[in-house]
Design a protein around this motif. Structure first.
Motif, PDB file in Angstrom:
ATOM      1  N   GLU A 333      31.506  35.176  42.289  1.00  0.00           N
ATOM      2  CA  GLU A 333      32.263  35.845  43.336  1.00  0.00           C
ATOM      3  C   GLU A 333      32.359  37.343  43.047  1.00  0.00           C
ATOM      4  O   GLU A 333      32.268  37.776  41.896  1.00  0.00           O
ATOM      5  CB  GLU A 333      33.665  35.241  43.451  1.00  0.00           C
ATOM      6  N   ARG A 334      32.586  38.116  44.094  1.00  0.00           N
ATOM      7  CA  ARG A 334      32.706  39.560  43.976  1.00  0.00           C
ATOM      8  C   ARG A 334      33.970  39.920  43.197  1.00  0.00           C
ATOM      9  O   ARG A 334      35.012  39.273  43.346  1.00  0.00           O
ATOM     10  CB  ARG A 334      32.753  40.203  45.367  1.00  0.00           C
ATOM     11  N   ILE A 335      33.888  40.947  42.382  1.00  0.00           N
ATOM     12  CA  ILE A 335      35.023  41.432  41.598  1.00  0.00           C
ATOM     13  C   ILE A 335      35.404  42.820  42.091  1.00  0.00           C
ATOM     14  O   ILE A 335      34.543  43.700  42.215  1.00  0.00           O
ATOM     15  CB  ILE A 335      34.674  41.461  40.096  1.00  0.00           C
ATOM     16  N   GLY A 336      36.666  43.021  42.403  1.00  0.00           N
ATOM     17  CA  GLY A 336      37.147  44.294  42.945  1.00  0.00           C
ATOM     18  C   GLY A 336      37.725  45.213  41.891  1.00  0.00           C
ATOM     19  O   GLY A 336      37.104  45.489  40.867  1.00  0.00           O
ATOM     20  N   THR A 337      38.967  45.649  42.117  1.00  0.00           N
ATOM     21  CA  THR A 337      39.620  46.586  41.200  1.00  0.00           C
ATOM     22  C   THR A 337      40.198  45.835  40.004  1.00  0.00           C
ATOM     23  O   THR A 337      40.824  44.787  40.162  1.00  0.00           O
ATOM     24  CB  THR A 337      40.728  47.354  41.929  1.00  0.00           C
ATOM     25  N   ARG A 338      40.000  46.386  38.817  1.00  0.00           N
ATOM     26  CA  ARG A 338      40.490  45.774  37.585  1.00  0.00           C
ATOM     27  C   ARG A 338      41.127  46.838  36.687  1.00  0.00           C
ATOM     28  O   ARG A 338      40.742  48.017  36.734  1.00  0.00           O
ATOM     29  CB  ARG A 338      39.355  45.087  36.822  1.00  0.00           C
ATOM     30  N   THR A 339      42.085  46.393  35.858  1.00  0.00           N
ATOM     31  CA  THR A 339      42.683  47.285  34.859  1.00  0.00           C
ATOM     32  C   THR A 339      41.780  47.343  33.634  1.00  0.00           C
ATOM     33  O   THR A 339      41.383  46.307  33.097  1.00  0.00           O
ATOM     34  CB  THR A 339      44.074  46.787  34.446  1.00  0.00           C
ATOM     35  N   VAL A 340      41.468  48.557  33.207  1.00  0.00           N
ATOM     36  CA  VAL A 340      40.629  48.784  32.036  1.00  0.00           C
ATOM     37  C   VAL A 340      41.483  49.443  30.957  1.00  0.00           C
ATOM     38  O   VAL A 340      42.169  50.439  31.220  1.00  0.00           O
ATOM     39  CB  VAL A 340      39.426  49.689  32.363  1.00  0.00           C
TER      40      VAL A 340
END
Length: 431
Positions: A333-340
């Protein structure tokens, strides 16, 4: 992203990440996605951590394992036109070269898998071999407590038809029942004058980071600690039933944090391993709670970060350089905004609260403003990765190097959710 024959990179579930040189052994659990019907033909790995894949492993059926270099297929689940193959690998290592006077030496152990359609994929987990001795001339760096990693038939673990303790990794339960004599803890504290009371913390953690209901928080376990390599005074976990506990199917890591006691009831924070830090844990076992048709969460939404050890050198006192890692969407599935979150190693700091990032190797890059910790060693930012299945992003972080920073390999850690990896530059003496 697949190669020409459709094989994807290996997804690491868990492995023996840290052990004393007494127990120089390799344990690795992983999954890969292959075209439907394609099987694993061969697995080889780097026996001595020198970068050359030179040791093969034989294929064993479930419950047929012995004490040699072997792998077993735990499960195969078909999703559309692909098979998710879960496997476990075990064997000897020759990474017992730690120099006396040093606490540990780190190795990247390359694993190479060949499928029967001719395609190949690799992964290189980082293992740490600890000095099991206490050098009184170098007390601040040696003699930290550790737990033993089972090998050969020196511990009588379950299943015991052959007495092979290596079954502690890759243990499979279809019903959820985990027998006693499956998971055990054997504590060593080199600083003790003799065996004495000690304790550890342990926890069973699912592949998605959620702990088992057996150990919602790390659990304290008292036991006898030794200062020698005698295989004695271990503690077994009693039998438990993951289904009855309400645990979900999937892979679980057995994590242990040894605690240091110096003298009579004198606890040492300096030498103990912190149970609030997953990176401090020793993984000494694994359980796969298998249900028919189980599709792991990572197969739908998953990121991997591969350690990036390119020929990048930086001198002591360097004002700014840009270590980087690649973050890849290995799910469906597509992955959007994530905390890095990026953590600087000893002797380095972030020069500004920004992360640079780009997608799929394209020339255009973007900047994202983040937050710095008070000491300037941790940078956190929200990144719109927006990655479809198989796509990747490259992340860069601006770091400076202290004039007296430790020389040698440094690990700049990047975390995106439960995915972790590192850029590995080499620090050289200032000119």
């Amino acid at each position: 992203m697949a190669d020409n024959n459709g094989a994807l990179e290996i997804y690491t579930l868990g492995y023996a990440n840290r052990f004393a040189t007494w127990d120089s052994e390799f344990r690795y659990d992983g999954r890969l996605s292959a075209p439907k019907g394609v099987k694993i033909k061969q697995i080889r790995y780097d026996w001595d951590g020198e970068g050359t894949v030179d040791h093969g492993a034989s294929n064993k059926g479930r419950g047929e394992g012995g004490t040699s270099e072997e792998f077993e297929i735990i499960d195969t689940v078909t999703v559309g036109d692909r098979d998710l193959i879960t496997f476990t690998l075990r064997g000897d290592l020759a990474v017992d070269k730690t120099v006396r006077g040093e606490n540990a030496q780190t190795y990247l152990i390359k694993v190479e898998i060949t499928l029967d359609n001719g395609s190949m994929c690799t992964v290189a987990p980082r293992v740490e071999a600890l000095n099991p001795n206490w050098d009184k001339n170098y007390p601040e760096g040696t003699g930290r407590p550790f737990v033993r990693l089972p090998y050969d038939n020196n511990w009588d673990r379950y299943p015991n038809q052959n007495g092979y303790s290596q079954a502690g990794f890759g243990y499979v339960t279809d019903s959820g029942l985990v027998h006693d004599r499956t998971l055990f803890i054997n504590l060593v504290n080199p600083r003790l004058p003799d065996e004495a009371d000690g304790y550890v913390y342990y926890q069973l953690v699912h592949e998605d980071g959620e702990p088992s209901h057996l150990t919602p928080v790390p659990k304290k376990q008292y036991l006898r600690a030794r200062n020698d390599d005698a295989k004695a005074d271990w503690v077994d976990l009693p039998a438990f039933h993951m289904g009855e506990l309400g645990d979900k199917p999937g892979y679980y890591r057995f994590l242990v944090w040894p605690q240091a006691i110096e003298g009579q009831n004198s606890f040492s924070h300096q030498y103990s391993w912190d149970p609030s830090k997953p990176e401090d844990a020793f993984q000494i076992g694994s359980i796969y709670f298998r249900c028919q048709g189980y599709l792991p969460e990572w197969a739908r939404v998953s990121l991997i970060i591969t350690d990036r050890r390119i020929p990048q050198t930086v001198a002591q006192g360097e004002e700014k350089f840009w270590p980087s890692v690649t973050v890849k969407n290995t799910g469906m599935e597509r992955i959007g905004t994530r905390t890095v979150t990026v953590r600087a190693p000893e002797g380095m700091w972030f020069t500004e609260p920004q992360l640079c990032w780009g997608r799929n190797g394209a020339p255009q890059n973007w900047w994202t403003l983040g937050e710095l910790s008070a000491d300037g060693t941790t940078l956190t930012a929200r990144i719109p990765l927006d990655l479809n299945a198989g796509e990747f992003a490259t992340l860069w972080a601006p770091l400076g190097v202290e004039a007296e920073a430790p020389t040698g390999l440094a690990y700049v850690t990047f975390e995106v959710g439960t995915a972790r990896g590192a850029a590995v530059p080499e620090v050289t003496p200032k000119k």
